[in-house]
Each structure stands twice: as structure tokens, then as C-alpha cells.
Design a protein around this motif. Structure first.
Motif, PDB file in Angstrom:
ATOM      1  N   ILE A 120      11.773  -2.314 -12.165  1.00 22.66           N
ATOM      2  CA  ILE A 120      10.992  -1.213 -11.575  1.00 22.66           C
ATOM      3  C   ILE A 120       9.821  -1.746 -10.747  1.00 22.66           C
ATOM      4  O   ILE A 120       9.574  -1.295  -9.621  1.00 22.66           O
ATOM      5  CB  ILE A 120      10.491  -0.258 -12.688  1.00 22.66           C
ATOM      6  N   GLY A 121       9.121  -2.725 -11.303  1.00 27.43           N
ATOM      7  CA  GLY A 121       7.970  -3.288 -10.584  1.00 27.43           C
ATOM      8  C   GLY A 121       8.391  -3.929  -9.270  1.00 27.43           C
ATOM      9  O   GLY A 121       7.741  -3.747  -8.238  1.00 27.43           O
ATOM     10  N   HIS A 122       9.485  -4.677  -9.297  1.00 31.12           N
ATOM     11  CA  HIS A 122       9.946  -5.336  -8.073  1.00 31.12           C
ATOM     12  C   HIS A 122      10.362  -4.301  -7.020  1.00 31.12           C
ATOM     13  O   HIS A 122      10.113  -4.487  -5.823  1.00 31.12           O
ATOM     14  CB  HIS A 122      11.131  -6.265  -8.374  1.00 31.12           C
ATOM     15  N   LEU A 123      10.977  -3.212  -7.478  1.00 33.96           N
ATOM     16  CA  LEU A 123      11.386  -2.159  -6.527  1.00 33.96           C
ATOM     17  C   LEU A 123      10.149  -1.452  -5.967  1.00 33.96           C
ATOM     18  O   LEU A 123      10.095  -1.115  -4.774  1.00 33.96           O
ATOM     19  CB  LEU A 123      12.311  -1.147  -7.220  1.00 33.96           C
ATOM     20  N   GLU A 124       9.166  -1.246  -6.811  1.00 36.28           N
ATOM     21  CA  GLU A 124       7.934  -0.586  -6.348  1.00 36.28           C
ATOM     22  C   GLU A 124       7.251  -1.448  -5.282  1.00 36.28           C
ATOM     23  O   GLU A 124       6.808  -0.955  -4.244  1.00 36.28           O
ATOM     24  CB  GLU A 124       7.017  -0.382  -7.544  1.00 36.28           C
ATOM     25  N   ARG A 125       7.199  -2.742  -5.547  1.00 37.84           N
ATOM     26  CA  ARG A 125       6.623  -3.664  -4.568  1.00 37.84           C
ATOM     27  C   ARG A 125       7.436  -3.631  -3.272  1.00 37.84           C
ATOM     28  O   ARG A 125       6.871  -3.601  -2.175  1.00 37.84           O
ATOM     29  CB  ARG A 125       6.632  -5.083  -5.175  1.00 37.84           C
ATOM     30  N   TYR A 126       8.755  -3.634  -3.393  1.00 34.95           N
ATOM     31  CA  TYR A 126       9.625  -3.617  -2.211  1.00 34.95           C
ATOM     32  C   TYR A 126       9.329  -2.376  -1.349  1.00 34.95           C
ATOM     33  O   TYR A 126       9.171  -2.464  -0.127  1.00 34.95           O
ATOM     34  CB  TYR A 126      11.098  -3.625  -2.649  1.00 34.95           C
ATOM     35  N   VAL A 127       9.232  -1.231  -2.014  1.00 36.40           N
ATOM     36  CA  VAL A 127       8.976   0.021  -1.278  1.00 36.40           C
ATOM     37  C   VAL A 127       7.608  -0.058  -0.589  1.00 36.40           C
ATOM     38  O   VAL A 127       7.479   0.213   0.613  1.00 36.40           O
ATOM     39  CB  VAL A 127       9.035   1.236  -2.231  1.00 36.40           C
ATOM     40  N   ALA A 128       6.589  -0.448  -1.346  1.00 36.63           N
ATOM     41  CA  ALA A 128       5.221  -0.480  -0.791  1.00 36.63           C
ATOM     42  C   ALA A 128       5.134  -1.453   0.380  1.00 36.63           C
ATOM     43  O   ALA A 128       4.550  -1.137   1.420  1.00 36.63           O
ATOM     44  CB  ALA A 128       4.231  -0.857  -1.885  1.00 36.63           C
ATOM     45  N   ASP A 129       5.736  -2.636   0.232  1.00 34.81           N
ATOM     46  CA  ASP A 129       5.673  -3.635   1.317  1.00 34.81           C
ATOM     47  C   ASP A 129       6.433  -3.152   2.547  1.00 34.81           C
ATOM     48  O   ASP A 129       5.997  -3.345   3.682  1.00 34.81           O
ATOM     49  CB  ASP A 129       6.263  -4.976   0.847  1.00 34.81           C
ATOM     50  N   THR A 130       7.598  -2.512   2.310  1.00 33.18           N
ATOM     51  CA  THR A 130       8.410  -2.047   3.451  1.00 33.18           C
ATOM     52  C   THR A 130       7.698  -0.912   4.183  1.00 33.18           C
ATOM     53  O   THR A 130       7.662  -0.882   5.417  1.00 33.18           O
ATOM     54  CB  THR A 130       9.799  -1.565   2.951  1.00 33.18           C
ATOM     55  N   VAL A 131       7.125   0.005   3.421  1.00 32.20           N
ATOM     56  CA  VAL A 131       6.399   1.129   4.031  1.00 32.20           C
ATOM     57  C   VAL A 131       5.272   0.582   4.912  1.00 32.20           C
ATOM     58  O   VAL A 131       5.079   1.019   6.045  1.00 32.20           O
ATOM     59  CB  VAL A 131       5.856   2.066   2.933  1.00 32.20           C
ATOM     60  N   ARG A 132       4.561  -0.403   4.401  1.00 31.84           N
ATOM     61  CA  ARG A 132       3.439  -0.955   5.183  1.00 31.84           C
ATOM     62  C   ARG A 132       3.958  -1.713   6.404  1.00 31.84           C
ATOM     63  O   ARG A 132       3.467  -1.532   7.507  1.00 31.84           O
ATOM     64  CB  ARG A 132       2.611  -1.886   4.303  1.00 31.84           C
ATOM     65  N   ARG A 133       4.988  -2.549   6.205  1.00 31.85           N
ATOM     66  CA  ARG A 133       5.496  -3.386   7.308  1.00 31.85           C
ATOM     67  C   ARG A 133       5.968  -2.526   8.472  1.00 31.85           C
ATOM     68  O   ARG A 133       5.732  -2.851   9.620  1.00 31.85           O
ATOM     69  CB  ARG A 133       6.651  -4.264   6.790  1.00 31.85           C
ATOM     70  N   TYR A 134       6.615  -1.414   8.164  1.00 34.00           N
ATOM     71  CA  TYR A 134       7.182  -0.592   9.250  1.00 34.00           C
ATOM     72  C   TYR A 134       6.345   0.662   9.536  1.00 34.00           C
ATOM     73  O   TYR A 134       6.795   1.553  10.252  1.00 34.00           O
ATOM     74  CB  TYR A 134       8.638  -0.220   8.917  1.00 34.00           C
TER      75      TYR A 134
END
Ligand code: FAD
Ligand code: SF4
Length: 483
Positions: A120-134
Motif C-alpha cells: 500500500i505504501g509503495h502504491l501511495e508513493r507511486y501515485v503521489a510521485d506520478t501526480v506531481r511529475r505530470y
């Protein structure tokens, strides 16, 4: 929900987080975990069983709608996943990296019993990083100024979360921070290789865009008092989120020798004063070829051990008075520390720090311990084994046995009632202190805890401050809960 064979997905097992090679990372401050790829995130999200009653949500202190955001990831809708997370958490890129997931959301995932839990934590990080990157964040609506103003004392996760929620209500918010950079422990405590500073800086930039002002080098209680924030600066309410940054010491002979650091001092020098960057003069002892011993078993101890390795120490040992099973550090930090070559000495406790005639540390005298009955914390109590004492050579020791609440602000305002542990007494449901107009949350209320709990407390207080600013009503005798 995507129809794939969940049984087959779960046979594949949990997707591991790609990490930098231990040898490479132990020599630099680059982030250890490298983040999931879109393919890895999708595969991991598809393992989620989408339980009718998702127990993982109860495990998260701020009750993120975990099943829903993971479903969005499984469908490739990262913007939607980000929107769902943001309803409950303001710092997902940070919490995805540093939450102790094994004892929170992932610890209550039903797959924890048979297979490894959803990451869950890794997915949360993935979402947050992707949202910011794009740039997938929702466009901010224009905010009508409310005409009210709030002072936030301390810029850690509690203060930042409180500031964000209040600014969104149109209140003028100014954050007062004692240090020269905002972020609290996220900046001065947790090292770059675990939580890159630009992630924290991006959160603070987001607050500035919302209109939040930051006043650095402002020590409330010294530069200006809480009372003056009301009477002279004209604030309508104050939130106190000053954290627990007062180091605890061992109380043994030799603690004043040269080469003995508190974890707070050591990590602050490295993280905040820039010793982790190659282009900065290092304001810590040259650790090249040195033998370092760290006392403690929590996240602070792990950070204090892994940092000297990156500054050239020859050998780093962690000395803990219980066993690995009782260590409060996140599992991942212990695992990463071991991979990097940190040596763990369990069931030992320092009884004296040894030095030479010039006042330099030369070693540690240890007492061996054994485990007895559980204490108040539920962990088995360490008991000294009589006459089992030994010495170990060391050039540097770092004491990481915990922190107490920052005492300065409470000491300068007698209307702020404290508990016998030095924390501020508040009504847990509202964050109201015993002083009208003053609210508090985070480590100054709970004692040293976690980022997500501090963030959650900041949000609870923000909702309560908002209500207070609207109604002007202050309960004269708030029901106080000892933290
Ligand atoms: P803090 O983050 O401590 O912020 C308080 C701020 O107030 C500081 O910036 C301080 O300078 C400022 N301040 C203090 N007094 C005054 C004053 N009088 N006037 C103005 N400003 C003042 N938690 C996790 O969840 N996961 C982890 O992996 C983790 N690792 C950690 C590693 C270390 C080394 C440490 C020390 C803690 C770690 N924690 C971790 C705990 C977590 O960081 C804290 O629980 C959290 O930061 C508390 O937030 P806070 O906002 O209450 O206080
Ligand atoms: Fe898990 Fe922390 Fe995210 Fe909650 S905020 S879902 S506990 S990683």
C-alpha cells in the motif's frame, strides 16, 4: 474491478520495491528506494482483493480509502487515485515513504496472513510521485479571504497540515519556525536517502501557492510569546506543533567526551547543515575510517547508523538492549541497514563511555542483558545479567534513545497545561489546549510518534480552529485527555 485471476496474481506474490544496490547506496545519499514502474504498480494494484470490508482502512490512522485508490491504479487512472488519497492525506509522497506500514495499513491487510500484504505504501508513493511529475493535481479554486488569521508554531507535518487546511478556508496563515528551513523532522531528522528534501520542499511550495507565509528563525517563547501573537500581532488563533526534539541521554559517565553526539545533533548537522552534500564543508567530525556505535532501536537509530556509513565510517554498530523482535524501527529500515553492512549487537546496554586523557572517546563499556516479563509498552523488559560486562573500541557514539517534548514554548506560557510527561494537555477530539484560542497537535501532544499521526492531528485541529473562528465559542472547561 478488472477481471483477472486474483489467485494467479497472488501466486506471483508482492512486487518488491526496486532499490539501489547496497554497496552503491552505502557510499552516497541518493534515495535508496527507486519507486515502482507503471507496470509494477498496475500488477501490484491488481493483486488487491477489493474486500467488501477493507480492514486496511482501519489500519491507516487517517483512514485513506485504500481499496478505492488501488482500484483506480489498477485501471490506470492515477489522477483519480491521487484525488482519493488527497481527501484524507495531505502528504502522500512523504507517508508513502516513511509510514510504518507493517503496523498500520499493511498490517491489517487480509493478504498478510497467507501471502505478503498489498504494498500500500509503495502504491501511495507511486501515485503521489506520478501526480506531481505530470502535474495531475486538481486546479485550485479561488479562495475568498475570511478576514481571520492563524499563527502556526512549528513547520513539521502537524503544522504544515494544519496550515494547508486553514489556508483552504481563506484564513491568513503564517507559520513561525525556529530553524532556518521549514519541514521539522522531515528536513532536519529523516535523511535524504530515505526522504529526498525536494519532496518536502514541493509540499512547502504548494502551501506558499495557497498564500501561507513562513517566518523562519522565529522561536516562539523567545523571539515573541504566544500572548504577543494575539495581542501584538493580532492573530485570532494559534496552533502549536513544536514537536518532540529534546534529546534523551543515557546518564552514564563519559557522555561529555568528544565524539559523543545525540542523534538529534548529529542528524541536524548532516541533514540541515548540509554535510550530506559533497559541496558543503562538513560540520561533523571527519568519520573516514572511524568506528561508530549507535544506541537505540527506532527509526532515529537506523538513520543515525546508516548516515555515518555514507560519510566514510569503517564500521557502524547498533547496540540495542532488547532483541530484534522488540525494535520499534520500520522493518524496511532494519532490512536496509543490514544489507548495507551495519552490525547489530542485541541485549547490550552501555554503562560507561570510555575516554583518553585528552577527552576523546575511545570505547564503550557494555552490560549484557536478558529479557524478562513484558513492561507497560508490552515489550519484554531487559534485565542486566550480573557481572557480564565487556568493552568495545569506538571513536564516535550516537545516542538515539528517544526524544522528549520541546519544553521552551510550554514553559513560557503558564496557561498551557502540561501532562506529567511534559506534553501539552489537549482535548483529543478538537486539539483545544487549556488556553483560549490555542490549539495543539503532533509530537508535542503525543510524545515522539509518526508523521501520519502528526499530520492527522494537524487536520483535526484545523477543523476545530475553523469552527472556533466561525462561532467564536470557546468551551470554558475543555475535557482534557492525557496524551
Ligand atoms: P516536528 O516534525 O518535530 O516539527 C516541529 C517543528 O517545530 C520543528 O521544525 C521545530 O524546529 C519547531 N519548533 C520547536 N519549538 C519551536 C518554537 N518554540 N518556535 C518555533 N518553532 C519551534 N515517523 C514516521 O512516521 N516514519 C519514520 O520513518 C520516521 N523517522 C524518523 C526519524 C527521525 C530521525 C526522527 C527524529 C523522527 C522520525 N519519525 C518518523 C517521527 C516523525 O518524524 C515525527 O513524529 C513527526 O515529524 C512529528 O511531527 P510534528 O509536526 O509534531 O513535529
Ligand atoms: Fe498506509 Fe500511511 Fe498511506 Fe495510511 S498514510 S495508507 S498508514 S502508508
Amino acid at each position: 474491478m478488472i477481471k483477472v485471476s486474483l489467485r494467479a496474481m497472488n501466486k506471483l506474490g508482492r512486487t518488491d520495491m526496486p532499490a539501489r544496490d547496497p554497496l552503491e547506496r552505502a557510499a552516497c545519499f541518493d534515495e535508496v528506494n527507486m519507486g515502482l514502474t507503471p507496470e509494477q504498480a498496475t500488477v501490484e494494484a491488481m493483486r488487491c482483493l477489493q474486500c467488501k470490508t477493507p480492514t486496511c482502512i482501519d489500519g491507516c490512522p487517517v483512514n485513506i480509502q485504500i481499496d478505492q485508490f488501488i482500484d483506480r491504479v489498477a485501471h490506470g487512472d492515477i489522477r483519480g487515485a491521487g484525488d482519493i488519497i488527497r481527501m484524507d492525506s495531505l502528504l502522500p509522497a512523504i507517508c508513502g515513504r516513511v509510514c510504518p506500514q507493517e503496523s498500520q495499513c499493511e498490517g491489517t491487510c487480509v493478504l498478510d496472513k497467507k501471502h505478503r500484504p498489498i504494498a500500500i505504501g509503495h502504491l501511495e508513493r507511486y501515485v503521489a510521485d506520478t501526480v506531481r511529475r505530470y502535474g495531475l493535481e486538481p486546479v485550485a479554486e479561488p479562495i475568498e479571504p475570511s478576514g481571520k488569521s492563524v499563527a502556526i508554531v512549528g513547520s513539521g507535518p502537524a503544522g504544515l497540515a494544519c496550515a494547508a487546511d486553514l489556508a483552504k478556508e481563506g484564513h491568513y496563515v503564517r507559520v513561525f519556525e525556529a530553524l532556518h528551513q521549514p519541514g521539522g523532522v522531515l528536513i532536519y531528522g529523516i535523511p535524504e536517502f530515505r526522504l529526498p528534501k525536494d519532496i518536502v520542499a514541493a509540499e512547502i511550495d504548494g502551501l506558499k501557492e495557497l498564500g501561507v507565509e513562513f517566518e523562519m528563525n522565529a522561536i516562539i517563547g523567545r523571539t515573541i510569546t504566544v500572548e504577543e501573537l494575539f495581542d501584538e500581532e493580532g492573530f485570532d488563533a494559534v496552533f502549536v506543533g513544536v514537536g518532540a526534539g529534546l534529546p534523551r541521554f543515557l546518564g552514564v559517565d563519559g557522555e561529555n567526551l568528544i565524539g559523543v553526539y545525540s542523534a538529534n545533533e548529529f542528524l541536524t548537522r548532516v541533514n540541515l547543515m548540509g554535510a550530506y552534500r559533497k559541496d558543503t564543508e562538513t560540520p561533523v567530525l571527519d568519520l573516514t575510517g572511524r568506528r561508530v556505535v549507535v544506541f537505540g532501536g527506532g527509526n532515529t537509530a537506523m538513520d543515525s547508523a546508516r548516515t555515518p556509513l555514507r560519510l566514510g565510517a569503517e564500521e557502524v554498530r547498533v547496540a540495542y538492549r532488547r532483541t530484534e523482535a522488540e525494535m520499534p524501527a520500520r522493518d524496511e529500515e532494519i532490512e536496509h541497514a543490514k544489507e548495507e553492512g551495519i552490525i547489530f549487537d542485541f541485549l547490550v546496554s552501555p554503562v560507561e563511555l570510555l575516554g583518553n586523557d585528552e577527552g576523546w572517546l575511545t570505547g564503550v563499556r557494555f552490560q549484557r542483558m536478558e529479557l524478562g516479563e513484558p513492561d507497560d509498552s508490552g515489550r519484554r523488559r531487559p534485565i542486566p545479567i550480573e557481572d557480564d560486562i565487556f568493552d568495545l573500541d569506538a571513536d564516535v557514539v550516537i545516542v538515539a534513545i528517544g526524544n522528549s517534548p520541546n519544553p521552551l514554548l510550554p514553559a513560557t506560557e503558564s496557561r498551557l497545561e502540561q501532562t506529567r510527561w511534559g506534553t501539552l494537555a489537549v482535548n483529543e477530539a478538537t486539539g483545544r489546549t487549556t488556553m483560549p484560542g490555542v490549539f495543539a497537535g503532533g509530537d508535542i501532544v503525543t510524545g515522539g510518534a509518526t508523521v501520519i499521526l502528526a499530520m492527522g492531528a494537524g487536520r483535526v485541529a484545523a477543523a476545530s480552529i475553523n469552527e472556533y473562528l466561525e462561532t467564536g465559542v470557546w468551551e470554558t472547561e475543555p475535557e482534557l485527555e492525557p496524551a
